[in-house]
Design a protein around this motif. Structure first.
Motif, mmCIF file in Angstrom:
data_model
loop_
_atom_site.group_PDB
_atom_site.id
_atom_site.type_symbol
_atom_site.label_atom_id
_atom_site.label_comp_id
_atom_site.label_asym_id
_atom_site.label_seq_id
_atom_site.Cartn_x
_atom_site.Cartn_y
_atom_site.Cartn_z
ATOM 1 N N PHE A 54 0.183 0.322 2.934
ATOM 2 C CA PHE A 54 -0.462 1.360 3.665
ATOM 3 C C PHE A 54 -0.140 2.673 4.260
ATOM 4 O O PHE A 54 -0.898 4.204 3.699
ATOM 5 N N LEU A 55 1.190 2.869 4.217
ATOM 6 C CA LEU A 55 1.637 4.400 5.005
ATOM 7 C C LEU A 55 2.733 4.995 3.913
ATOM 8 O O LEU A 55 3.181 6.308 4.355
ATOM 9 N N LYS A 56 2.767 3.950 3.093
ATOM 10 C CA LYS A 56 4.190 4.388 1.229
ATOM 11 C C LYS A 56 3.072 4.986 0.556
ATOM 12 O O LYS A 56 1.710 5.416 0.607
ATOM 13 N N GLU A 57 3.815 5.463 -0.691
ATOM 14 C CA GLU A 57 2.927 6.203 -1.301
ATOM 15 C C GLU A 57 2.703 5.386 -2.081
ATOM 16 O O GLU A 57 3.650 4.528 -2.429
ATOM 17 N N THR A 58 1.865 6.360 -3.285
ATOM 18 C CA THR A 58 2.180 5.495 -4.729
ATOM 19 C C THR A 58 1.709 5.794 -5.442
ATOM 20 O O THR A 58 2.184 7.195 -6.565
ATOM 21 N N ILE A 59 3.062 4.703 -6.138
ATOM 22 C CA ILE A 59 3.200 5.234 -7.805
ATOM 23 C C ILE A 59 2.163 4.935 -9.286
ATOM 24 O O ILE A 59 1.861 3.768 -8.982
ATOM 25 N N ILE A 60 2.306 5.828 -9.851
ATOM 26 C CA ILE A 60 1.120 5.438 -11.634
ATOM 27 C C ILE A 60 2.748 5.269 -11.978
ATOM 28 O O ILE A 60 3.183 7.067 -12.040
ATOM 29 N N PRO A 61 3.020 4.395 -12.988
ATOM 30 C CA PRO A 61 3.907 4.840 -13.837
ATOM 31 C C PRO A 61 3.049 5.571 -15.127
ATOM 32 O O PRO A 61 1.769 5.490 -14.964
ATOM 33 N N ILE A 70 -6.302 1.529 -11.451
ATOM 34 C CA ILE A 70 -6.350 1.685 -9.798
ATOM 35 C C ILE A 70 -7.482 0.617 -9.017
ATOM 36 O O ILE A 70 -7.719 0.612 -8.017
ATOM 37 N N GLU A 217 4.264 -3.217 -10.989
ATOM 38 C CA GLU A 217 4.512 -1.415 -11.442
ATOM 39 C C GLU A 217 3.792 -0.936 -9.710
ATOM 40 O O GLU A 217 3.570 0.306 -9.722
ATOM 41 N N PRO A 221 -0.457 1.631 -0.908
ATOM 42 C CA PRO A 221 -1.837 1.059 -0.506
ATOM 43 C C PRO A 221 -2.382 -0.258 -2.124
ATOM 44 O O PRO A 221 -3.124 -1.430 -1.455
ATOM 45 N N LEU A 222 -2.296 0.130 -2.831
ATOM 46 C CA LEU A 222 -2.841 -1.250 -3.883
ATOM 47 C C LEU A 222 -2.210 -2.176 -4.276
ATOM 48 O O LEU A 222 -2.183 -3.139 -3.794
ATOM 49 N N PHE A 225 -3.767 -4.466 -1.059
ATOM 50 C CA PHE A 225 -4.431 -4.661 -1.763
ATOM 51 C C PHE A 225 -4.016 -6.078 -2.292
ATOM 52 O O PHE A 225 -4.782 -6.812 -1.745
#
Lengths: 309, 541
Positions: A54-61, A70, A217, A221-222, A225
């Motif tokens: 939850f502290l990391k960044e989210t990468i979206i392809p 999402i 991918e 936070p994703l 979950f």
């Protein structure tokens, strides 16, 4: 109102089931480590793993169908929470909450469904392979579990209420103390093994060949979950099996919890043994195993259960 | 002659009537944009179909029902054959023969019914099935219902109609109206005309269970979206027949509810497929992909309807399927003989398994049409094509979440009161899921301040768009399993198609007759002579 909120949020709801599930997963890792002559992680490992995500960044392809990408893990988690709360309320507080076993069976499909949809929406070829495997595997294990569930329904005098299934066991004897009950229990164990993506049924996430497949991918936070919902499944699936087949009646509350935790650790241990003495199956072999060995066994169990055996 | 006794206006027929109106209106809106040629012919036949459907549901007289029922077969023929192209007219002929033959069955069943009860009304007195004649009467009427609704073994006209007929026609007749009418008549005779005995009940239950499994297994391997939906239209009828076969109020209500739900979501699915085909010009899964971005509303409505048909809670398909399972487990409880109990348990198994297979095959459709890489560029359809699907998708949600307070009240009025034996609180559960999702989204929003868009990760390998895995081949593994492979190849050769089998037999017979017609006068004269000699022998010996 406050009572319902407490039941839902703290005990025996979200926080309790997450905690127990995380400990269950830790036990599984610890068992595996001991099988391989390693020390294994400390007990808080799973909590810090989730926290870190939850502290990391989210990468979206770039090419992903963004909304579905999402929302998938979130819907996944929402369904798992509902199932866990339903099961835990029934087992620990004897409250029928929201639905019966068929509702639970269908709600348990949602996590797999949105794992697959999330993987497909990411448009990653490896995720696609994982999703295809997961879909086929889902067909295999869900059917086997359905037979096991029907056996439990027949045993309780054709009632689909979870409360009645547990009550019948308390009045007479646990379902597992009969031939069909043993069959159903074994089938349910294989179901849990495949649903939780544990070796030998982890083709969908096979790290060594398709690098976590369905969740490749996902990040931040994703992925968190996903992890939480998986940890909660580590709690709710064994709980479901226990309440369907091995509900034992006791007067004292302490004994009740003690029995639950013993059974829970036992189930985790059995799953971890199966995991450690088997290699990963090919998807075709797994389908054949579930459909041509376990499904006929389940049908045999249904026939036996109808004769009261 | 008193005309008032010939018609019936009870809550059951009124309920069906409301839905006939709904579907006629929605399809008319949709067709205004979709049908481009021969509009007037089309609308005339649509309106006549609606009229004849009202005739069927509101009449109580055996002859009136037969007349309206027969007219529906004709209008189906004319609508499928709207454009007179080769494929459509072949399938229209096949449909007409199947439906027409079963109209004959209906007439015969009614004749026996009249002979046994000496009444011309379907609901005047209940016939107890206790001998062969009454059983035959029931089965023959039920066969007509099966052919209309598309239950096995008289289902074979549906998949090909779905593929070749004009799309609004498919969404209007096989997907919604024919289901409403076929199952309506089945409900009517089970509720008002016959007391079912064990044989009749189990005939229905076994047919239902087999239909569910076999049709959905066929749907799993289809490559054409319309044909796939056609097979699902058959499979879902199995559920309704299963529910009605229990012949308890709960079972009949479940079957009726499922029929209404099915009409709603299947109509929605077909119209969405029509939108896709209209925009991209193809309905082959191989040529589609990635449409979610271009057609968001079609995508969302398709997903809602697909989840409904697969019985994902909290949508409407789940509630009715759940009621059917309850009906079956309740029915199992009332039985005492072991073999019968085992049959019901196995039917329950097949119903649950069928729902899993449905979900799997819709995952294939969703992923290969709307997700994945875009193979065709498209834009969202116009408003007239979207309005019907939006309304139908909303109905899917309303009848699912608020089932108890809306549609089930009317069904209770139509069938009589019944008790649920299970527990499902859709409003509460949906609220909890919705709250969880909202909280999840908020957590996501706050925790992922750092959002980065990046390329697809493939572990360092080159991404070759040509070598992408094909989603529509998901289930190739399944059709390669030895035992299933054999069955699939037999099914592809149409061995299980009663129509094709009869056609083969008739061709063999007509080949014999063809030899006699060689066009040479002396042969014919010889036959005449033999005939006259025969007659002389009979009459003057």
């Amino acid at each position: 109102m406050l009572k319902i909120v407490t039941q839902y949020l703290i005990f025996p709801g979200i926080i309790f089931s997450f905690f127990v599930g995380a400990m269950g997963f830790w036990l599984e890792r610890k068992f595996t480590a001991r099988f391989q002559y390693r020390v294994g992680p400390p007990w808080y490992q799973n909590f810090i793993d989730v926290m870190k995500l939850f502290l990391k960044e989210t990468i979206i392809p770039r090419n992903a169908a963004k909304t579905l990408f999402i929302t998938s893990p979130i819907i996944n988690l929402a369904a798992v929470i509902l199932v866990s709360v339903m099961l835990a309320n029934n087992y620990f507080l004897n409250i029928s909450f929201m639905g019966d076993v068929i509702v639970i069976l269908y709600l348990l499909v949602i996590p797999s469904l949105f794992t697959i949809l999330g993987a497909l929406s990411s448009k990653n070829p490896l995720a696609l392979v994982g999703a295809a495997r997961e879909t086929k595997l889902m067909l295999a294990y869900e059917f086997v579990f359905i037979t096991s569930l029907i056996i439990a329904i027949i045993k309780s005098g054709n009632s689909i209420m979870l409360a009645n299934i547990t009550a019948t066991q308390i009045l007479s004897k646990p379902n597992i103390a009969s031939a069909s009950g043993i069959i159903a229990f074994i089938l349910a164990l294989f179901y849990a093994q495949a649903k939780l993506c544990i070796v030998p049924f982890d083709m969908a996430e096979a790290e060594q060949e398709i690098m976590a497949g369905t969740v490749i991918e996902y990040s931040g936070p994703l992925l968190g979950f996903y992890k939480i919902s998986k940890l909660m499944l580590y709690f709710s699936l064994p709980l479901f099996i226990i309440s369907l087949f091995i509900k034992v009646h006791t007067q004292s509350t302490l004994l009740k919890y003690l029995i639950f935790f013993c059974l829970y650790i036992l189930i985790i241990f059995i799953m971890s043994v199966i995991k450690n003495i088997n290699p990963r199956m090919r998807i075709k072999d797994a389908l054949g195993f579930f459909w041509f060995w376990l499904l006929p066994l389940g049908i045999l169990g249904i026939v036996l259960a109808q004769f009261g055996l | 002659m008193d005309f008032r006794n010939m018609f019936i206006f009870d809550p059951l027929s009124k309920l069906i009537g409301v839905f006939i109106v709904l579907f006629t209106v929605l399809i008319s809106i949709y067709s205004a944009k979709f049908i481009k040629h021969r509009k007037i012919t089309y609308y005339i036949w649509v309106l006549l179909t609606a009229l004849a459907s009202f005739g069927v549901i509101f009449s109580d007289n055996l002859i009136l029902i037969t007349i309206f029922w027969g007219f529906l077969g004709l209008s189906l023929f004319k609508l499928i054959n709207l454009y007179d192209d080769e494929k459509a007219s072949a399938i229209a002929k096949k449909t007409f023969i199947i439906i027409g033959a079963t109209d004959g069955f209906l007439l015969f069943g009614f004749l026996l019914y009249h002979f046994l009860t000496s009444s011309m009304s379907l609901s005047a007195n209940k016939l107890i099935i206790n001998n062969n004649l009454s059983f035959i009467s029931f089965i023959f009427i039920a066969m007509a219902c099966f052919a209309k609704a598309g239950c096995m073994p008289l289902h074979t006209w549906i998949p090909e109609t779905a593929k070749n007929a004009p799309l609004p026609v498919v969404a209007y007749l096989p997907a919604s109206l024919d289901k409403l009418l076929g199952i309506y008549l089945l409900v009517r005779i089970v509720k008002d005309s016959f007391f079912l005995d064990v044989t009749a009940k189990f005939t229905l239950i076994i047919i239902g269970a087999i239909t569910v499994i076999c049709a959905v297994m066929m749907a799993l391997i289809q490559h054409d979206i319309k044909k796939l939906l056609g097979y699902h239209a058959i499979s879902q009828v199995g559920y309704m027949v299963l529910g009605i076969g229990c012949a308890t109020p709960l079972g009949i209500a479940a079957g009726l509810f499922h029929m209404i739900n099915h009409a709603i979501y299947k109509c929605c699915l077909f119209l969405d497929a029509g939108n896709v085909e209209n925009e991209t010009g193809t309905s082959e899964l191989h040529n589609l992909g990635g449409l979610a971005r271009y057609m968001p509303i079609t995508f969302i409505t398709f997903m809602v309807a697909a989840f409904s048909i697969s019985g994902v809670p909290p949508f409407n398909g789940f509630v009715s399927k759940w009621m059917i399972y309850q009906g079956l487990s309740d029915f199992m409880n009332s039985l005492s003989s072991y073999p019968l109990k085992i049959i019901v348990a196995l039917s329950l198994l097949s119903a649950l398994v069928g729902s899993g297979l449905t979900l799997a095959s819709f995952l294939k459709v969703i992923s290969s049409v709307f997700l994945g890489n875009a193979r065709k560029h498209a834009k969202e359809s116009s408003f007239a094509l979207l309005l019907p699907v939006i309304i139908l998708a909303l109905l899917c949600i309303i009848f699912g979440v608020f089932a108890y307070s809306t549609i089930l009240k009317f069904i209770t009025q139509a069938i009589g009161s019944f008790n649920m034996v299970g527990l499902w609180q859709p409003v509460g559960a949906t609220a909890l899921i919705a709250i969880s999702i909202v909280i999840g989204l908020i957590v996501f929003k706050f925790s992922s301040q750092k959002l980065r868009v990046s390329d697809t990760y493939t572990g360092g390998e080159e991404l070759n768009p040509k070598e992408e895995a094909k989603i529509e081949d998901f289930y190739a593994t399944i059709s390669e399993i030895p035992f299933l492979k054999k069955i699939y190849s037999l099914a592809e050769a149409k061995v299980f198609d009663i129509y094709e089998e009869l056609k083969r037999i008739i061709f063999v017979l007509s080949n014999v007759l063809k030899r006699l017609h060689n066009g040479i006068l002396p042969t014919y004269l010889t036959w005449c002579l033999i005939g006259i000699m025969g007659l002389f022998f009979v009459f003057f010996r």
